[in-house]
Write a protein that holds these residues in place. Structure first.
Motif, PDB file in Angstrom:
ATOM      1  N   LEU B  63       0.837  -1.207   0.000  1.00  0.00           N
ATOM      2  CA  LEU B  63       0.000   0.000   0.000  1.00  0.00           C
ATOM      3  C   LEU B  63       0.867   1.250   0.000  1.00  0.00           C
ATOM      4  O   LEU B  63       0.651   2.177  -0.779  1.00  0.00           O
ATOM      5  N   VAL B  64       1.858   1.242   0.878  1.00  0.00           N
ATOM      6  CA  VAL B  64       2.748   2.402   0.992  1.00  0.00           C
ATOM      7  C   VAL B  64       3.471   2.624  -0.328  1.00  0.00           C
ATOM      8  O   VAL B  64       3.569   3.741  -0.834  1.00  0.00           O
ATOM      9  N   GLU B  65       3.981   1.519  -0.913  1.00  0.00           N
ATOM     10  CA  GLU B  65       4.750   1.641  -2.149  1.00  0.00           C
ATOM     11  C   GLU B  65       3.882   2.137  -3.299  1.00  0.00           C
ATOM     12  O   GLU B  65       4.272   3.021  -4.054  1.00  0.00           O
ATOM     13  N   LEU B  66       2.688   1.578  -3.403  1.00  0.00           N
ATOM     14  CA  LEU B  66       1.796   1.992  -4.490  1.00  0.00           C
ATOM     15  C   LEU B  66       1.421   3.461  -4.360  1.00  0.00           C
ATOM     16  O   LEU B  66       1.472   4.215  -5.330  1.00  0.00           O
ATOM     17  N   LEU B  67       1.064   3.854  -3.155  1.00  0.00           N
ATOM     18  CA  LEU B  67       0.661   5.246  -2.953  1.00  0.00           C
ATOM     19  C   LEU B  67       1.826   6.193  -3.234  1.00  0.00           C
ATOM     20  O   LEU B  67       1.661   7.212  -3.903  1.00  0.00           O
ATOM     21  N   SER B  68       3.021   5.822  -2.757  1.00  0.00           N
ATOM     22  CA  SER B  68       4.191   6.681  -2.988  1.00  0.00           C
ATOM     23  C   SER B  68       4.483   6.782  -4.479  1.00  0.00           C
ATOM     24  O   SER B  68       4.744   7.867  -4.995  1.00  0.00           O
ATOM     25  N   LEU B  69       4.429   5.646  -5.173  1.00  0.00           N
ATOM     26  CA  LEU B  69       4.728   5.668  -6.606  1.00  0.00           C
ATOM     27  C   LEU B  69       3.677   6.476  -7.368  1.00  0.00           C
ATOM     28  O   LEU B  69       4.005   7.224  -8.288  1.00  0.00           O
ATOM     29  N   TYR B  70       2.418   6.331  -6.958  1.00  0.00           N
ATOM     30  CA  TYR B  70       1.354   7.111  -7.591  1.00  0.00           C
ATOM     31  C   TYR B  70       1.634   8.604  -7.432  1.00  0.00           C
ATOM     32  O   TYR B  70       1.578   9.383  -8.375  1.00  0.00           O
ATOM     33  N   LYS B  71       1.993   8.977  -6.198  1.00  0.00           N
ATOM     34  CA  LYS B  71       2.241  10.394  -5.932  1.00  0.00           C
ATOM     35  C   LYS B  71       3.508  10.883  -6.627  1.00  0.00           C
ATOM     36  O   LYS B  71       3.559  12.017  -7.102  1.00  0.00           O
ATOM     37  N   LEU B  72       4.522  10.025  -6.664  1.00  0.00           N
ATOM     38  CA  LEU B  72       5.759  10.429  -7.348  1.00  0.00           C
ATOM     39  C   LEU B  72       5.481  10.639  -8.831  1.00  0.00           C
ATOM     40  O   LEU B  72       5.970  11.582  -9.444  1.00  0.00           O
ATOM     41  N   SER B  73       4.654   9.772  -9.410  1.00  0.00           N
ATOM     42  CA  SER B  73       4.377   9.883 -10.847  1.00  0.00           C
ATOM     43  C   SER B  73       3.577  11.141 -11.154  1.00  0.00           C
ATOM     44  O   SER B  73       3.662  11.702 -12.228  1.00  0.00           O
ATOM     45  N   LYS B  74       2.792  11.601 -10.182  1.00  0.00           N
ATOM     46  CA  LYS B  74       2.000  12.820 -10.386  1.00  0.00           C
ATOM     47  C   LYS B  74       2.758  14.047  -9.890  1.00  0.00           C
ATOM     48  O   LYS B  74       2.184  15.150  -9.830  1.00  0.00           O
ATOM     49  N   SER B  75       4.010  13.825  -9.474  1.00  0.00           N
ATOM     50  CA  SER B  75       4.822  14.908  -8.892  1.00  0.00           C
ATOM     51  C   SER B  75       4.150  15.573  -7.708  1.00  0.00           C
ATOM     52  O   SER B  75       4.283  16.770  -7.489  1.00  0.00           O
ATOM     53  N   ILE B  76       3.411  14.809  -6.938  1.00  0.00           N
ATOM     54  CA  ILE B  76       2.804  15.401  -5.738  1.00  0.00           C
ATOM     55  C   ILE B  76       3.312  14.712  -4.472  1.00  0.00           C
ATOM     56  O   ILE B  76       2.819  14.964  -3.384  1.00  0.00           O
ATOM     57  N   TYR B  77       4.321  13.837  -4.623  1.00  0.00           N
ATOM     58  CA  TYR B  77       4.879  13.246  -3.402  1.00  0.00           C
ATOM     59  C   TYR B  77       5.707  14.322  -2.694  1.00  0.00           C
ATOM     60  O   TYR B  77       6.528  14.988  -3.323  1.00  0.00           O
ATOM     61  N   GLU B 123      10.996   8.765   5.176  1.00  0.00           N
ATOM     62  CA  GLU B 123       9.939   7.775   4.972  1.00  0.00           C
ATOM     63  C   GLU B 123      10.235   6.845   3.799  1.00  0.00           C
ATOM     64  O   GLU B 123      10.013   5.642   3.881  1.00  0.00           O
ATOM     65  N   LEU B 124      10.757   7.421   2.708  1.00  0.00           N
ATOM     66  CA  LEU B 124      11.039   6.581   1.537  1.00  0.00           C
ATOM     67  C   LEU B 124      12.158   5.596   1.835  1.00  0.00           C
ATOM     68  O   LEU B 124      12.062   4.409   1.504  1.00  0.00           O
ATOM     69  N   VAL B 125      13.230   6.072   2.456  1.00  0.00           N
ATOM     70  CA  VAL B 125      14.359   5.179   2.731  1.00  0.00           C
ATOM     71  C   VAL B 125      13.952   4.116   3.753  1.00  0.00           C
ATOM     72  O   VAL B 125      14.327   2.949   3.634  1.00  0.00           O
ATOM     73  N   LYS B 126      13.137   4.505   4.719  1.00  0.00           N
ATOM     74  CA  LYS B 126      12.656   3.502   5.670  1.00  0.00           C
ATOM     75  C   LYS B 126      11.835   2.448   4.917  1.00  0.00           C
ATOM     76  O   LYS B 126      11.964   1.253   5.171  1.00  0.00           O
ATOM     77  N   GLN B 198      13.434   3.321  -7.733  1.00  0.00           N
ATOM     78  CA  GLN B 198      12.954   4.691  -7.933  1.00  0.00           C
ATOM     79  C   GLN B 198      13.418   5.596  -6.795  1.00  0.00           C
ATOM     80  O   GLN B 198      13.863   6.708  -7.018  1.00  0.00           O
ATOM     81  N   VAL B 199      13.300   5.077  -5.584  1.00  0.00           N
ATOM     82  CA  VAL B 199      13.705   5.876  -4.422  1.00  0.00           C
ATOM     83  C   VAL B 199      15.197   6.196  -4.518  1.00  0.00           C
ATOM     84  O   VAL B 199      15.618   7.331  -4.297  1.00  0.00           O
ATOM     85  N   ALA B 200      15.999   5.203  -4.881  1.00  0.00           N
ATOM     86  CA  ALA B 200      17.447   5.430  -5.004  1.00  0.00           C
ATOM     87  C   ALA B 200      17.712   6.545  -6.013  1.00  0.00           C
ATOM     88  O   ALA B 200      18.454   7.484  -5.741  1.00  0.00           O
ATOM     89  N   ARG B 201      17.072   6.462  -7.164  1.00  0.00           N
ATOM     90  CA  ARG B 201      17.319   7.450  -8.218  1.00  0.00           C
ATOM     91  C   ARG B 201      16.869   8.853  -7.834  1.00  0.00           C
ATOM     92  O   ARG B 201      17.402   9.840  -8.329  1.00  0.00           O
TER      93      ARG B 201
END
Lengths: 537, 230
Positions: B63-77, B123-126, B198-201
């Motif tokens: 859930l956390v990963e999907l939500l983060s990726l969704y937000k990153l893709s929309k540039s709203i993370y 949060e991302l690195v954790k 993605q987080v690393a990059r």
């Protein structure tokens, strides 16, 4: 004695029964005996008013009513929690509000779900330890003793406290507040020599802004934002810089982008509404003001100008009845607030006038002017501008000029205010008249000030102070007069020795100054000087 | 009637909020039951519960990963790279998975200096570390070691285990961000690696970017998950 987790009194705030019980059980299992729970924002405020807690664990999302952030803001504003209270905000996901600089009032930490007992216990223990380091700094800030706060920061940095960068950041903000731009700049540069850190870059931008180098400031803020999209502090400053440069359209774009990421700041939404209104973009302005009102509903910082802003948009849309409804809500919301009554009154009156209900307009105007008279100069420039705008609209040019004269006299060194006055005159096609009024009003105040300072220089400190005292009685909101008066009082204290009457007058002057402008840099310098002079030997 | 505006983003956020509450309660309740079972020495049930808790943790992680990726893709993370105490981030990631490790008899050790600070989105690195620990949980025999060190102006975070190591084909195909294929055997959909990559990059410092590699060997001789942040 230092607080330990076991001896702490804890308040758990969560609207969801299951989570509330789980959190309470976790805390109980840590050996804590004094635990209370609240199931929504209102009940939380009641608990906080009745008791003192060492630790508050609060869910951000509290269902209908105030959210966790608003409960925290109210608790801070009303002093329901002390600087030593640990406030941990629980959220389900990372939000823009968690990024430094997004909100003025911040909890001590955010806890992301899922939470288990071990994670909670470790985090709370660490927060207590960190509070131990930060509480003396926060206490000095709260007492408006910034010099002491900076000294505390240095003490902790020297002692190699954990999270040195957080302390450096606090210190940099204090340096900006007291106007020590050289030291602040050196601090930012030293951080930036290591790495591009957005808060340090933004800090350099603020220094340019204060020096009125708006273009340089603009470019720095824009650069920060291009790399850190969610660093909202930079976007708020960028919008300010754009506005100061006269680029309201760019300011609107910046703010529209910002509210997409972080829609829940009433201040940002209100600024967007104002900028959009100036740009004639009624759609955006209406949405922004409506949103400001909605998210501010449970906020202790809600403002009447969101209502008057919305009403103006509605009036421009030829929906006067809607506008009056909005203003009626404002009256109800801010019943006991004279400033708000004047702002609302000025707006109402303009709408009745527009509707052709001249009698009603005159009535409201009379009430508003009566309040203004009663305030005897102790009103914000915003109110003065709003009332005079209405006076102009109703054809009372002379009365408008009198009000504006006072606005300028009270703010003769505040360029943002004098520019607004100028714009108001320009809007009436009275460009030359406006310039003359501003120049005349400014020079009057400058003359009084100079006279006071000249008397003081010639050795007549008491005479100079007396002159400025009576000038200040007529222009109670003028920062420069207050500052000079305070300077003379302090000079007398230092020359003539301790005198409780003079010291208490100086303190009153300083309090007044802080109410008008908490960021006045001389305020901090003089507070420190007064404390030094009056310190027991 | 005024219309209530509900954005898709708000809807997702409130649903996730709700789901995370449920999962949090579920795991917490299961841990409570497991404690009781252990007290009456019902080892079989404890182990069963460990597997269920592992699945619930995975669901939460997804859930956390999907939500983060969704937000990153929309540039709203709300990406927010700030100085963090590395030992604290590691400790929290480990504590989040502690119970399921105990149920399977896995010892997790860490090695990070207390005064090691590094720039990261906490949060991302954790999330990456929790994901790596979840992976190691699957592959390890009975030990996991988390090491942090600063080398060549980069923070290196290693999650090592004493299992058989990653299969050859995964080591050869180190383009971890790409589709790894769904494996029902390990329960891997490739989401975890994709997220971690993605987080690393996204961690940049000047021209340098973070990276993610997997290798075999390390101090425990099994699989190693290595995140490097500039």
């Amino acid at each position: 004695m230092a607080l330990t987790l076991r001896r702490a009194s804890v308040l758990v705030i969560d609207d969801f029964q299951g989570m509330r019980t789980m959190l309470r059980d976790f805390v109980r299992a840590m050996g804590v005996t004094r635990i209370e729970t609240a199931h929504n924002g209102r009940s939380a405020i009641e608990h906080l008013s009745a008791n003192r807690y060492d630790i508050v664990i609060c869910d951000y999302n509290l269902g209908p009513g105030p959210n966790g952030q608003q409960v925290l803001e109210e608790a801070r504003l009303k002093n329901l929690i002390g600087v030593a209270t640990v406030w941990a905000m629980v959220t389900a996901e990372k939000t823009p509000e968690m990024v430094m600089g997004a909100a003025e009032v911040r909890p001590d930490d955010y806890l992301l779900k899922p939470i288990n007992q071990m994670v909670l216990e470790t985090r709370l223990s660490r927060l207590i330890a960190r509070k131990h380091v930060l509480a003396p700094i926060e206490a000095a800030i709260k007492a408006h003793n910034y010099a002491e706060a900076i000294a505390q920061c240095d003490l902790q940095l020297k002692a190699k406290a954990a999270y040195p960068q957080e302390i450096l950041r606090v210190k940099s903000e204090l340096l900006l507040s007291i106007g020590d731009y050289a030291a602040a700049s050196a601090l930012f540069e030293s951080i930036l020599a290591q790495r591009d850190v957005p808060w340090a870059q933004t800090g350099l931008g603020k220094i340019h802004f204060h020096a009125r180098h708006f273009e340089e400031a603009h470019d720095i803020f824009a650069q920060v934002l291009s790399e850190h999209v969610v660093f909202m502090e930079a976007s708020d400053w960028l919008a300010r810089a754009c506005t100061r440069m006269g680029h309201d359209e760019e300011a609107q774009q910046v703010l529209q982008d910002a509210v997409k990421i972080s829609p829940n700041s009433p201040t940002r939404q209100k600024t967007l509404g104002e900028v959009a209104y100036r740009n004639g973009d009624l759609d955006v302005a209406q949405i922004a003001f409506t949103k400001t009102i909605r998210i501010g509903e449970f906020s202790p910082h809600k403002s009447p100008s969101a209502y008057t802003g919305l009403a103006r948009v509605q009036a421009d849309r030829n929906e006067p009845y809607e506008a009056l409804k909005t203003l009626a809500l404002s009256r109800q919301e801010f019943r006991y607030n004279a400033e708000a009554s004047m702002l609302t009154g000025a707006a109402e009156c303009a709408i009745y006038h527009q509707m052709g209900q001249t009698e009603r307009a005159q009535e409201v105007l009379a009430e508003t002017e009566k309040l203004l008279e009663k305030a005897a100069g102790r009103v914000s420039a915003e109110v003065g501008l709003a009332v005079s705008k209405t006076l102009f609209a109703m054809g009372h040019k002379e009365r408008a000029c009198t009000v504006l004269q006072d606005v300028v006299r009270n703010n003769h060194e505040n360029l943002e205010v004098t520019e607004s006055v100028e714009q108001l005159f320009n809007g009436q096609g009275l460009h030359a008249e406006g310039q003359a009024l501003i120049a005349q009003s400014c020079s009057e105040v400058v003359a009084i000030n100079n006279e006071g300072v000249t008397l003081a220089r010639s050795g007549d400190l008491a005479g100079g102070a007396e002159l400025l005292r009576s000038a200040s009685a007529k222009l109670p909101n003028n920062e420069v007069i207050l500052i000079n008066l305070c300077g003379l009082l302090i000079a007398r204290l230092s020359k003539e020795g301790k005198d409780l009457r003079l010291a208490s007058e100086a303190r009153e002057v300083l309090d007044r100054l802080r109410q008008i402008n908490p960021d006045n840099k001389n305020y901090h310098i003089y507070t420190a000087a007064l404390n030094r002079l009056m310190a027991p030997k | 009637m005024a219309q209530v505006e509900i954005s898709f983003g708000d809807l997702i956020a409130s649903s996730i909020h709700d789901m995370k509450n449920s999962l949090n309660l579920q795991v917490s309740a299961l841990e409570g039951i497991a404690r009781q079972c252990r007290e009456r020495q019902d080892t079989a049930t404890v182990q069963d519960l460990g597997r269920v808790i592992y699945q619930a943790n995975r669901m939460n992680l997804n859930l956390v990963e999907l939500l983060s990726l969704y937000k990153l893709s929309k540039s709203i993370y709300p990406m927010d790279i700030t100085e963090q105490a590395v030992a604290e981030v590691i400790e929290e990631a480990v504590q989040q998975n502690q119970s399921m490790m105990e149920f399977k008899g896995i010892t997790v050790s860490t090695d990070c200096p207390e005064d090691c600070y590094w720039y990261m989105d906490r949060e991302l690195v954790k999330g990456v570390l929790v994901n790596a620990l979840n992976n190691a949980y699957n592959y390890t025999h009975d030990k996991i070691h988390v090491v942090a060190s600063v080398q060549d102006k980069r923070l290196e975070l290693r999650v090592e285990d004493n299992g058989k190591g990653y299969p050859e084909r995964m080591l050869l195909n180190q383009d971890l961000g790409s589709e790894q294929g769904v494996s029902f055997e390990t329960g891997s959909t490739g989401l975890g690696f994709y997220f971690s990559d993605q987080v690393a990059r996204l961690h940049k410092n000047g021209r340098k970017r973070g990276s993610l590699v997997i290798e075999n060997g390390g101090s425990l001789g099994g699989g190693c998950f290595v995140l490097r942040l500039p």
